[in-house]
Every structure is written in C-alpha cells, then in structure tokens.
Write a protein that holds these residues in place. Structure first.
Motif, short mmCIF file in Angstrom:
data_model
loop_
_atom_site.label_atom_id
_atom_site.label_comp_id
_atom_site.label_asym_id
_atom_site.label_seq_id
_atom_site.Cartn_x
_atom_site.Cartn_y
_atom_site.Cartn_z
N UNK B 45 0.83 -1.20 0.00
CA UNK B 45 0.00 0.00 0.00
C UNK B 45 0.87 1.26 0.00
N UNK B 46 2.03 1.18 0.67
CA UNK B 46 2.97 2.31 0.63
C UNK B 46 3.43 2.52 -0.81
N UNK B 47 3.75 1.41 -1.48
CA UNK B 47 4.19 1.49 -2.87
C UNK B 47 3.11 2.14 -3.74
N UNK B 48 1.86 1.74 -3.53
CA UNK B 48 0.76 2.34 -4.30
C UNK B 48 0.72 3.85 -4.07
N UNK B 49 0.85 4.26 -2.79
CA UNK B 49 0.81 5.68 -2.47
C UNK B 49 1.97 6.42 -3.12
N UNK B 50 3.12 5.73 -3.20
CA UNK B 50 4.28 6.37 -3.84
C UNK B 50 4.02 6.56 -5.33
N UNK B 51 3.38 5.58 -5.96
CA UNK B 51 3.01 5.74 -7.37
C UNK B 51 2.01 6.88 -7.54
N UNK B 52 1.07 6.98 -6.61
CA UNK B 52 0.09 8.06 -6.70
C UNK B 52 0.81 9.41 -6.67
N UNK B 53 1.77 9.53 -5.74
CA UNK B 53 2.55 10.76 -5.63
C UNK B 53 3.33 11.02 -6.92
N UNK B 54 3.93 9.94 -7.43
CA UNK B 54 4.70 10.04 -8.66
C UNK B 54 3.84 10.53 -9.83
N UNK B 55 2.68 9.90 -10.01
CA UNK B 55 1.84 10.28 -11.15
C UNK B 55 1.28 11.69 -10.99
N UNK B 56 0.93 12.06 -9.76
CA UNK B 56 0.42 13.41 -9.55
C UNK B 56 1.46 14.44 -9.99
N UNK B 122 10.97 4.57 -11.01
CA UNK B 122 10.61 5.94 -11.40
C UNK B 122 11.06 6.90 -10.31
N UNK B 123 11.51 8.06 -10.74
CA UNK B 123 11.85 9.08 -9.76
C UNK B 123 11.19 10.38 -10.17
N UNK B 124 11.08 11.29 -9.23
CA UNK B 124 10.62 12.63 -9.60
C UNK B 124 11.70 13.61 -9.20
N UNK B 125 11.78 14.69 -9.96
CA UNK B 125 12.83 15.66 -9.72
C UNK B 125 12.17 16.95 -9.21
N UNK B 126 12.13 17.07 -7.90
CA UNK B 126 11.53 18.25 -7.30
C UNK B 126 12.67 19.20 -6.95
N UNK B 127 12.88 20.18 -7.82
CA UNK B 127 14.08 21.01 -7.71
C UNK B 127 14.24 21.62 -6.32
N UNK B 128 13.18 22.22 -5.81
CA UNK B 128 13.35 22.95 -4.54
C UNK B 128 13.66 22.01 -3.39
#
Ligand code: ATP
Ligand code: MG
Lengths: 240, 290
Positions: B45-56, B122-128
């Motif tokens: 479920x944590x992994x699912x939430x991480x994907x949700x964050x990633x896709x958002x 997958x990773x996200x690049x949040x500059x700040x």
C-alpha cells in the motif's frame, strides 16, 4: 418526560438464544414510565440473554421489542442507545486502558453529548470516588469502583430506561445498600430501571413490579410487594 | 574512527530517515494495536501511495508536498473501503484468515502494479527539495528537513487527536473492550475501518515525504515494510511511543552502520538491534508486560 404509567418498554413473544440453542422461549414483559422493575431468576435462567437482546448486542430469533413506541428488535445497538435505552452489563465492560474520565466521556458518545460537562459533574457528585480518580486508568480500579464507573458511564448517556445487570456483584454489603439507595434516588428523579439482581429481598423492596424468569419464560410476575410474600418464590429463592 | 562532524551528520541523517520510518511504523502499530491485524499489505500500500505521488507530479505537475493531504486522504478512503470490503469481511477475527487476506492483498497489489506500471523504477525531480539547507556545521537536503518536520508534526497531531477527540477515544476503547463499546453506542465496525484507514493514511503521508528523495518501483514497499516491522517489534507491538522511538533508533542505527561498516553492511546494525531487543526485552522497548 413520558406520562406516568405510559408504556416505555413492551416485549412480546421474545425468542432468543445462541446459534441453535434457544434460551428465551417467548418472553412477555413490560415497563411503564416511572417504574423500577426487578427481573429475578436462577443462574442461567436467561436474564442476561434478555438484556443483551434488548440492547441489540444479540439479535432475537423472533418476537417484538417496542421501546417508546418504536420497534427495536434486531436493531443495532447504535440506534438503541440513541433512542435512550442504556444497558449496564454484567461484568462492567469498562475500557481498561482509558482513564475514568474518558470512560465517562464515552458514555455520551452517542447520546447526551451536549450535556457532557454537566453530566460529568453530576456523576462525580453521585460517585465522589470516580471524581477523585478521574485520571486513573479504569483497569486499575477496584472491582467495586469499576462497577460504579460502569453505572456512571451508563448515566452519561441520559437514559430513558436503564438496564442494570447485577450491579451489586462484588460490592461490600455497605456498598450494596448504597447501590440500592442510588437506584431509588435515580427513580425518584424519573428514571425507569430494569434491575437484574441476586439480592431478591432488596430488589423486591425497591421495585414496583417484578418478573421471575424460569427456563426461558416468565414464570411469575406482579407487584413486588405481592411477590415478596409469594410462597413459591420464597421457597425457590430465599430457601424459606 | 570518523570525525565528530561526520558522526553528527550521520546521526542527523539517520533521524531524518527515521522520521519516515516512524510514520510507516505508526500506521502498522495502530492497525495492530486496535484491530490485532498484522498488516502484511503495508508495504504494497505504501508502494501504491508512492506511485500516486509520482503520477500526480509527473502527469499533473502537483508538488508532492502539496499533494500530501490529497494522497493521505485518498489512502484513508482506500484503507476504509479495503477494511469494510475485504479485510474485515473475511477475517472473522481469525489470525490465520487475517494472515492470508493481508498477504494475498499484498500479492495482488504488487502484481497489479507490475502489470500497470512495469518493473521500471521511477523518480521525480523536485528542484526545490534538492536544495541544501545549512544547520550549524551541517548541510542537509531540504527534502530531509521537510520529511523530518512533517512526520513529527503528523505524529503529534495524530497523537493529540487520539487523546482528545471522541473518535480517537473510541479507537482506543474498541482495542480492548468491544462489547463495552457497543453498549455506549459506538459503531465498532466503522471505528475499525477508520483505524485501518488512518494506518494507511500514514502511508500516504510517508509516500509524499519519501518521493522527492527516493524512487518507486513495484517492489519498493518491501524495504520499508521490513524496517517498519522491525521498528514495531523494537518499540513494542501496538505502542505509539514505541513506534516513535523505534523508528528514530532504526534510522540512526542504519545511518551510523553505513558510516562505520560501509553502505552494504549498514543494514546489519538493524538486524543486530532487532535480535538484541528480542533477546533482552521480547515485549519491545515500550511493550506491555503481559
Ligand atoms: N455467548 C453465549 N453462547 C452460548 N450460550 C450462552 C452464551 N451466553 C449465555 N449462554 C447460555 O444461555 C443461558 C442463559 O444465560 P444467561 O447469561 O442469560 O443467564 P443469567 O440468567 O443471566 O444467569 P446469571 O444469573 O448466572 O447471570 C445459559 O445456559 C448460558 O450457558
Ligand atoms: Mg446474567
């Protein structure tokens, strides 16, 4: 407040039990505004079973339970408590990890929330011991104190009908006296009480009417003063 | 022996990582303490939430920190529905059923994720979030500082809510005395589902705090769930303060272990601490002595 003598609880042909075992085989019982009604019966007669079906902990097999004119047989306890039928169970069932105060607060979880602060004070004045121990975990109270807490928690829900299942269990003789006096006082303030007790003499002294449950059905009923003189009852419960 | 500054940096880094472990472990310990369910679906479920964050972030450009209330809220709803529809319905209060259901749930979710999202990381690049913040002699990435502060704030808010609100009290009440709870008019099944939902909402929050500095793949929940189980056993099953202390302890042990023994061996410290606690204090640091 209902008219004196108006029906509060009407139980008709109630059948109930556990799985395939029928414990109650057609119970009829009623309680009118302003009454204390004693429910007597030997161990295992089905008194607690009746209470648990009235309060919705178990669902009856058949029959009708009308509370303040509303059919509640088989309704969930949430609705039954909301309607004002509050059951203080045999064995207290307080929340051991919560403090005394939190236990009392949860007594007004479903009903009486608006008047919580006032009722907390009222319960503390009825049971000063609970006021003193407000911050103590309920699981560390003595048995008698837990019994007071269970009753106090029941009162927090501003009941229209209070079911007390063996409230004097485990209390010292002095506290038993106090407990009966308390039931008398609550009744004088207008509360209806269905009282299940092993102390037959004291229950009959305080009750207006009484029922005797035997083998899953009502064997005797009538004004408490008359039952107290009944030879059959005196023989089976008082050994006279 | 590394210098004091490096040790200090190790400890601070460990505390920052530990804060997220705390969140994951708080969810696990809450579900265990109230429902007596060992939630083997926690990592998935944590992994699912991480994907949700990633896709958002990747598809809609939503900053993971701004997404936190949404992801946590969605996770709560998912947890509530999962409990009502699956876990609570088929458990019937039997441990072996619960084991099968939560384990089965995790297998289904993992494979669904593999099917839908492929096995790529997958990773996200949040500059700040990558910017460094100065703390005395230390420089820390902003993501870690935010994760630490937010995890603590969420735990404090949750603790306060559990202590003060009627629902919080009801949650603590049903943990030990269900019949008593029914008798005061508590809807026990609803409270169970809310508890499960809050446990999963903690994962939603953890996911948003993790993603700026971590990656997600269908198997990335497992690493955390292992740590979370260790944390919960370390702190005492069902204990809120235990999850807090355990999570930080694990974070620091892992970080210092990595510093002293090298990245590869750092994890050994966790296992060692785990075995030591089991030997010396099997109920956990804050566990009830039963
Ligand atoms: N949960 C249960 N499952 C199965 N049988 C039960 C259950 N609870 C009670 N019984 C049975 O139902 C019968 C009536 O029990 P009940 O508790 O209603 O009696 P009681 O009149 O309250 O007795 P006491 O005075 O000892 O409290 C007994 O034979 C008891 O064994
Ligand atoms: Mg009984």
């Amino acid at each position: 407040m209902a008219e004196p003598g108006a029906p509060i609880l009407e139980v008709r042909g109630l059948r109930a039990g556990y799985g395939a075992v029928e414990v109650l085989r057609g119970v009829d019982l009623e309680l009118r505004a302003g009454e204390v009604v004693a429910l007597l019966g030997s161990n295992g007669a089905g008194k607690s079973t009746l209470n648990n079906n009235l309060s919705g902990i178990y669902r009856p097999f058949a029959g009708s339970i009308r509370f303040l004119g509303e059919e509640i047989a088989g309704a969930p306890p949430t609705r039954i408590v909301e309607a004002g039928l509050v059951h203080v169970p045999e064995g207290r069932r307080v929340f051991p990890d919560l403090t005394v105060r939190e236990n009392l607060e949860l007594g007004s979880y479903r009903r009486g929330r608006a008047a919580r602060a006032r009722n907390l004070e009222r319960v503390a004045s009825i049971f000063p011991r609970l006021g003193e121990r407000a911050r103590q975990a309920a699981g560390t109270l003595s048995g008698g104190e837990q019994q007071m807490l269970a009753i106090g928690r029941g009162l927090m829900g501003e009941p229209r009908l209070l079911i007390l299942d063996e409230p004097s269990l485990g209390l010292s003789p002095l506290l038993v006296e106090e407990m009966f006096a308390l039931v008398g006082r609550l009744n004088a303030d207008g509360l209806c009480v269905l009282l299940v007790e092993q102390n037959v003499v004291q229950s009959l002294a305080i009750a207006h009417r009484a029922y005797v449950l035997e083998h899953g059905a009502i064997a005797l009923s009538g004004p408490a003063a008359e039952l107290a003189r009944d030879p059959a009852l005196r023989r089976s419960y008082l050994g006279l | 022996m590394p210098s004091f500054d490096i040790l200090l940096a190790g400890i601070v880094n460990g505390l920052a990582a530990g804060a997220v472990y705390v969140l994951v472990a708080v969810g696990l310990t809450l579900i265990y303490g109230v429902l007596h369910i060992v939630n083997f679906a926690h990592g998935s479920l944590l992994m699912l939430a991480m994907y949700a964050t990633y896709f958002l972030f990747a598809k809609a450009g939503v900053d993971p920190y701004a997404a936190l209330p949404v992801v946590a809220g969605g996770a709560f709803a998912l947890g509530y529905v999962l409990y009502r529809g699956v876990v609570g319905r088929f458990a019937h209060g039997k441990d072996e059923n619960i084991l099968l259901i939560t384990l089965g749930l995790s297998i289904v979710i993992d494979n669904l994720a593999l099917f839908l999202f492929t096995g790529d990381t997958q990773t996200i690049d949040v500059a700040h979030a990558q910017r460094m913040v100065e703390f005395g002699p230390l420089f820390l990435p902003r993501a870690k500082v935010i994760a630490f502060a937010a995890a603590l704030a969420i735990c404090a808010a949750l603790g306060l809510w559990m202590a003060r609100s009627d629902t919080g009290k009801a949650i603590r009440a049903v943990a030990k005395e269900r019949q008593g709870a029914r008798l005061v008019g508590i809807d026990v099944d609803h409270v169970f589902a809310v508890s499960y939902g809050i446990g999963i909402a903690c994962l939603g929050a953890a996911a948003c705090l993790l993603m700026p500095s971590f990656y997600v793949s269908p198997s990335s929940g497992h690493a955390f769930v292992l740590i979370a189980f260790t944390t919960v056993v370390l702190g005492g099953m069902g204990s809120f303060p235990g999850a807090l202390a355990g999570g930080f302890a694990i974070g620091v042990i892992e970080s210092l272990g990595g510093l002293l023994l090298g990245e590869q061996l750092g994890q050994i410290g966790i296992s060692l601490a785990f075995i030591l606690v089991l030997l010396l204090r099997p109920t956990g640091l804050f566990g009830a002595r039963r």
